[in-house]
Design a protein around this motif. Structure first.
Motif, PDB file in Angstrom:
ATOM      1  N   MET A  84       0.799  -1.227   0.000  1.00 62.84           N
ATOM      2  CA  MET A  84       0.000   0.000   0.000  1.00 62.84           C
ATOM      3  C   MET A  84       0.831   1.276   0.000  1.00 62.84           C
ATOM      4  SD  MET A  84      -2.781  -1.450  -0.300  1.00 62.84           S
ATOM      5  CE  MET A  84      -3.777   0.028  -0.362  1.00 62.84           C
ATOM      6  N   TRP A  85       2.051   1.170  -0.585  1.00 63.08           N
ATOM      7  CA  TRP A  85       2.870   2.378  -0.654  1.00 63.08           C
ATOM      8  C   TRP A  85       2.189   3.487  -1.444  1.00 63.08           C
ATOM      9  CZ3 TRP A  85       8.814   1.429  -1.469  1.00 63.08           C
ATOM     10  CH2 TRP A  85       9.326   0.763  -0.358  1.00 63.08           C
ATOM     11  N   ASN A 114       2.305   6.733   8.228  1.00 61.16           N
ATOM     12  CA  ASN A 114       3.730   6.475   8.483  1.00 61.16           C
ATOM     13  C   ASN A 114       4.433   5.843   7.282  1.00 61.16           C
ATOM     14  OD1 ASN A 114       5.993   6.462  10.305  1.00 61.16           O
ATOM     15  ND2 ASN A 114       5.751   4.240  10.461  1.00 61.16           N
ATOM     16  N   LEU A 115       3.690   5.493   6.251  1.00 59.53           N
ATOM     17  CA  LEU A 115       4.284   4.835   5.079  1.00 59.53           C
ATOM     18  C   LEU A 115       5.374   5.679   4.428  1.00 59.53           C
ATOM     19  CD1 LEU A 115       1.237   3.144   3.287  1.00 59.53           C
ATOM     20  CD2 LEU A 115       3.240   2.021   4.255  1.00 59.53           C
ATOM     21  N   ILE A 116       5.205   6.993   4.441  1.00 57.03           N
ATOM     22  CA  ILE A 116       6.190   7.858   3.786  1.00 57.03           C
ATOM     23  C   ILE A 116       7.569   7.683   4.403  1.00 57.03           C
ATOM     24  CG2 ILE A 116       5.741   9.866   5.262  1.00 57.03           C
ATOM     25  CD1 ILE A 116       6.440   9.869   1.459  1.00 57.03           C
ATOM     26  N   ASN A 117       7.633   7.469   5.730  1.00 62.45           N
ATOM     27  CA  ASN A 117       8.920   7.239   6.403  1.00 62.45           C
ATOM     28  C   ASN A 117       9.502   5.877   6.024  1.00 62.45           C
ATOM     29  OD1 ASN A 117       8.738   9.714   7.790  1.00 62.45           O
ATOM     30  ND2 ASN A 117       7.460   8.785   9.383  1.00 62.45           N
ATOM     31  N   ILE A 118       8.605   4.870   5.956  1.00 60.38           N
ATOM     32  CA  ILE A 118       9.063   3.526   5.563  1.00 60.38           C
ATOM     33  C   ILE A 118       9.632   3.545   4.152  1.00 60.38           C
ATOM     34  CG2 ILE A 118       8.291   1.162   5.090  1.00 60.38           C
ATOM     35  CD1 ILE A 118       6.217   1.541   7.313  1.00 60.38           C
ATOM     36  N   THR A 126      13.520   2.668   3.208  1.00 57.70           N
ATOM     37  CA  THR A 126      13.788   1.534   2.304  1.00 57.70           C
ATOM     38  C   THR A 126      14.640   1.965   1.121  1.00 57.70           C
ATOM     39  OG1 THR A 126      11.688   0.514   2.932  1.00 57.70           O
ATOM     40  CG2 THR A 126      12.721  -0.260   0.896  1.00 57.70           C
ATOM     41  N   ILE A 127      14.288   3.110   0.529  1.00 59.01           N
ATOM     42  CA  ILE A 127      15.051   3.594  -0.637  1.00 59.01           C
ATOM     43  C   ILE A 127      16.475   3.946  -0.231  1.00 59.01           C
ATOM     44  CG2 ILE A 127      15.221   5.477  -2.317  1.00 59.01           C
ATOM     45  CD1 ILE A 127      12.151   5.471  -2.430  1.00 59.01           C
ATOM     46  N   GLU A 128      16.653   4.622   0.914  1.00 53.16           N
ATOM     47  CA  GLU A 128      18.002   4.978   1.368  1.00 53.16           C
ATOM     48  C   GLU A 128      18.830   3.721   1.647  1.00 53.16           C
ATOM     49  OE1 GLU A 128      17.410   7.477   4.728  1.00 53.16           O
ATOM     50  OE2 GLU A 128      16.926   9.277   3.525  1.00 53.16           O
ATOM     51  N   PHE A 129      18.208   2.688   2.250  1.00 55.28           N
ATOM     52  CA  PHE A 129      18.920   1.429   2.520  1.00 55.28           C
ATOM     53  C   PHE A 129      19.369   0.769   1.215  1.00 55.28           C
ATOM     54  CE2 PHE A 129      18.940  -3.177   2.998  1.00 55.28           C
ATOM     55  CZ  PHE A 129      19.762  -3.347   4.097  1.00 55.28           C
ATOM     56  N   ASN A 130      18.479   0.708   0.231  1.00 49.60           N
ATOM     57  CA  ASN A 130      18.818   0.100  -1.064  1.00 49.60           C
ATOM     58  C   ASN A 130      19.932   0.853  -1.764  1.00 49.60           C
ATOM     59  OD1 ASN A 130      16.978  -1.997  -0.867  1.00 49.60           O
ATOM     60  ND2 ASN A 130      15.336  -0.874  -1.881  1.00 49.60           N
ATOM     61  N   GLU A 131      19.855   2.190  -1.751  1.00 50.95           N
ATOM     62  CA  GLU A 131      20.886   2.994  -2.415  1.00 50.95           C
ATOM     63  C   GLU A 131      22.240   2.796  -1.751  1.00 50.95           C
ATOM     64  OE1 GLU A 131      20.688   4.696  -5.245  1.00 50.95           O
ATOM     65  OE2 GLU A 131      18.666   3.861  -5.378  1.00 50.95           O
ATOM     66  N   ALA A 132      22.255   2.677  -0.412  1.00 51.69           N
ATOM     67  CA  ALA A 132      23.520   2.457   0.303  1.00 51.69           C
ATOM     68  C   ALA A 132      24.114   1.104  -0.068  1.00 51.69           C
ATOM     69  CB  ALA A 132      23.285   2.536   1.810  1.00 51.69           C
ATOM     70  N   ARG A 133      23.250   0.061  -0.152  1.00 51.58           N
ATOM     71  CA  ARG A 133      23.741  -1.269  -0.535  1.00 51.58           C
ATOM     72  C   ARG A 133      24.240  -1.262  -1.981  1.00 51.58           C
ATOM     73  NH1 ARG A 133      22.533  -0.943   3.856  1.00 51.58           N
ATOM     74  NH2 ARG A 133      24.684  -0.263   3.786  1.00 51.58           N
ATOM     75  N   LYS A 134      23.553  -0.536  -2.864  1.00 59.58           N
ATOM     76  CA  LYS A 134      23.997  -0.449  -4.268  1.00 59.58           C
ATOM     77  C   LYS A 134      25.353   0.234  -4.361  1.00 59.58           C
ATOM     78  CE  LYS A 134      20.801   0.978  -7.193  1.00 59.58           C
ATOM     79  NZ  LYS A 134      19.622   1.739  -7.652  1.00 59.58           N
TER      80      LYS A 134
END
Length: 712
Positions: free
Chosen positions: A292-293, A426-430, A434-442
């Motif tokens: 439900m993003w 609260n979805l906007i924070n999730i 999530t995007i910041e975590f993915n970008e850091a791993r990339k």
């Protein structure tokens, strides 16, 4: 043997007749890739092959084939005029013709030879003449294609052939061979004299018991000694074989270890990257609906969502009502229709209908029904209806208007969301986390990939520096080297043990042999003892002389090779050539410095000059022992040389008093033009090989090699 002239006719790219004059020094043929250098070399190989007839269609000039009319013929020919105790000619050829189907047929193979006797030219079979003047075994030391084939000792029989052919060792063959008791005269004489001596001793009744005891001990010792020597030979061969294997990979030992380390780092990096990428989940389009993003931060969208769900629900109910009404009308129409009772399809029956159709006559109404008429067609259709009515009736499945439960799921989702507004907000924070975590791993994965790219580049450089060895060969070298060292050590340890046993057995044998000989003194067998002793000393003298002759030949070969090595390497390290003979008669060429330290990894250019130095030395020895020289012919021997080293190399070769023919693409610029500055400093004959223009890049029948003399 000196080549004076070569003619190539219709051999692949050599269209028509091509004749080249040769001198007795260096001749260089310059050509780019595809210009005919290797083809010229292969034409000589074809001419020099005296073992078989070769009428391969692929040897024929495609240009000549394309121009050849039907039912006409032409000839493929390679001939050589050479000097060898007078002028001689060998010529190999076959004819080819084109038939009505444009197919090429070959035939009339000829290998002719001519030699002069006074003013008369005498014909002779070409292969026989060539083998007499330029025997096949010597040709192995004269024609070389590429740098990788320059090491003549890659053939394990090469050294034995050189020793037997060009040293004085053959003079000893009739007298001493050492292989068995009858192969040479001294072997045979020593063996027979020993047998005669032993026979005389056995006939001496005075010392019969002592002779019997000593003879038994001597026989047993000889048997033990023979067994020890056999095992010693086997272990020496094993030690040599493993030494050869180790020497072959010694140059790559360090590279093997480096490769192993690189591969281990690559595996670690790839595993790390895979683990990092495993934590990246960028299936945002799925999360938009499943998690439900799509509602994150947009409460107005939720309201619109509820409205649309309500609208869809009303529309669904409306359509269902209309569907129910339609079904009611259809059922009513069916009831009305069922009130009319149609005639049974079984009247008349199937047999009667088939009979009426066959007779073309309707027995119901009593009229003719010829084929093609409406009446006939009516009967046929009636029969088909009857057959159809007898088939099993499939029950019609009622199709639902809304087979899925999507709307019900949406209604449930709408109700659930209404009670979870806080989570939705609260979805906007999730989403952001999530995007910041993915970008850091990339970013981490990209950094790891950069390290992988560096290691891959290091691997490519490592493989490129190791004589074209594949990665698998280097890995095998690393894996096998420890085992081979162990096996070599075990074999060498056994050699030491067996040599000691051999020495002890030999001393014991000599001790009992001396007792046996002393037993003969003063007896009738003493004369036989003296004869055997003299012949044994003669045999050992021939044995020692043969071994010394072999060693002298190797020293001579090394000395000649090192003279050439010094001349071919200007202003650079070159080392000392050593030719190492193994127990099985094979040899290898090694390089060492003046401190006897072996150079395990000479660069390719140094290896090339080392091998060529040995070839020049072999050629010198053939001239010395046979009073006749032979040409050396090379195709692309200097591809690893720097431009300056290559230029110096050719200048040195031109000053050597030897016929040397080299095919190369040196002296060409990157654009394929002649480098006249390099050509001007050469003191030799130079030909330019190039494709006759114009030609088609896609049509082999337009390719023709043109030879131009550019320096004489």
């Amino acid at each position: 043997m000196i080549i004076k002239e070569i003619t190539i006719e219709n051999f692949r790219s050599y269209y028509g007749v091509n004749t080249i004059k040769f001198n007795d020094g260096l001749m260089i043929f310059i050509g780019d890739n595809g210009d005919g250098k290797t083809t010229f070399f292969e034409a000589l190989e074809w001419l020099f092959d005296t073992s078989k007839q070769n009428l391969d269609l692929r040897l024929i000039s495609e240009k000549k084939i394309s121009e050849l009319p039907e039912f006409e013929s032409d000839v493929l020919r390679v001939s050589m005029t050479f000097e060898h105790d007078g002028e001689k000619i060998v010529e190999k050829s076959f004819s080819f013709s084109k038939d009505a189907n444009n197919e090429i047929k070959t035939g009339d193979f000829q290998f002719k030879g001519f030699e002069n006797e006074g003013a008369e030219r005498i014909p002779i079979q070409g292969g026989r003449l060539l083998d007499r003047c330029f025997e096949a075994a010597i040709r192995k030391y004269c024609l070389f294609k590429g740098e990788e084939n320059l090491n003549v000792f890659n053939n394990p029989d090469a050294l034995n052939y050189l020793i037997e052919t060009f040293s004085n060792i053959r003079q000893f063959e009739p007298y001493y061979n050492g292989e068995d008791d009858t192969s040479g005269f001294t072997d045979y004489a020593e063996y027979q004299s020993r047998k005669a001596f032993e026979k005389a001793m056995k006939s001496d009744k005075q010392n019969s018991q002592q002779e019997k005891d000593l003879s038994s001990k001597l026989d047993l010792l000889r048997k033990d000694l023979s067994d020890i020597r056999q095992r010693l030979k086997s272990n020496r061969e094993n030690a040599t074989n493993y030494s050869t294997k180790l020497n072959e990979i010694e140059n790559s030992k360090e590279a093997s270890e480096l490769l192993k380390a690189i591969n281990e780092r690559l595996k670690s990096l790839r595993d790390k990257k895979a683990q990092t990428e495993k934590h990246i989940n960028e299936e945002y389009s799925i999360k938009l609906l499943d998690d439900m993003w799509i509602l994150g931060g947009f409460s107005s969208i939720f309201e619109e969502f509820q409205q649309k769900v309500s609208l869809f629900s009303r529309e669904k109910r409306k359509l269902e009502r209309e569907e129910d009404k339609l079904k009611g009308k259809q059922e009513l129409a069916k009831e009305i229709a069922e009130g009319i009772i149609p005639l049974s399809p079984n009247i008349p029956d199937k047999i009667s209908m088939q009979e009426m159709i066959k007779d073309e006559f309707c027995k119901v109404c009593g009229r003719e029904a010829k084929e093609g008429t409406d009446a006939y067609d009516f009967m046929v259709n009636k029969l088909n209806d009857l057959i159809k009515s007898q088939q099993p009736i499939e029950k019609e499945t009622e199709k639902q208007l809304f087979p899925n439960s999507f709307l019900r799921e949406l209604e449930q989702k709408s109700s659930n969301l209404e009670y979870n507004q806080a989570e939705i907000n609260n979805l906007i924070n999730i989403i952001r986390d999530t995007i910041e975590f993915n970008e850091a791993r990339k970013t981490d994965a990209n950094k790891i990939q950069e390290s992988i790219d560096i290691e891959e580049e290091n691997k490519k450089k490592l493989l490129a520096q190791n004589d074209g060895l594949t990665e698998e060969q280097l890995q095998n070298a690393y894996e096998n080297i420890k085992n081979w060292w162990d096996y070599k050590g075990q074999a060498e340890k056994q050699v030491v043990i067996l040599e000691k046993e051999e020495s002890e057995k030999q001393k014991e044998l000599e001790k009992y042999q001396e007792e046996y000989n002393n037993l003969a003194k003063g007896s009738v067998a003493d004369t036989y003892r003296k004869i055997h002793s003299a012949l044994d000393k003669i045999k050992n003298a021939f044995k020692n002389a043969k071994e010394k002759n072999t060693q002298d030949f190797l020293f001579q070969l090394e000395d000649k090779a090192n003279q050439y090595l010094e001349r071919l390497n200007i202003d650079g390290f070159y080392g000392i050539i050593k030719i190492i003979k193994s127990a099985d008669g094979a040899a290898r060429i090694a390089l060492q410095d003046r401190n006897d330290t072996f150079i395990s990894s000479p660069n390719q250019a140094l290896k090339t000059t080392m091998y060529m130095s040995v070839l020049f030395a072999v050629s010198d020895l053939t001239a010395l022992k046979r009073d006749n020289d032979y040409p050396l012919i090379f195709d692309a021997p200097t591809s690893s040389f720097s431009p300056q080293k290559e230029s110096d190399f050719f200048k040195v070769i031109s000053d050597i008093n030897k016929q040397c023919i080299i095919f190369t693409k040196s002296f060409l610029t990157e654009s394929g033009m002649l480098d006249n500055n390099k050509i001007d400093v050469q003191n030799c004959t130079i030909y330019r090989m190039e494709k006759q223009r114009p030609f088609s890049n896609l049509d082999l029948s337009t390719i023709q090699t043109k030879l131009t003399l550019i320096k004489e």
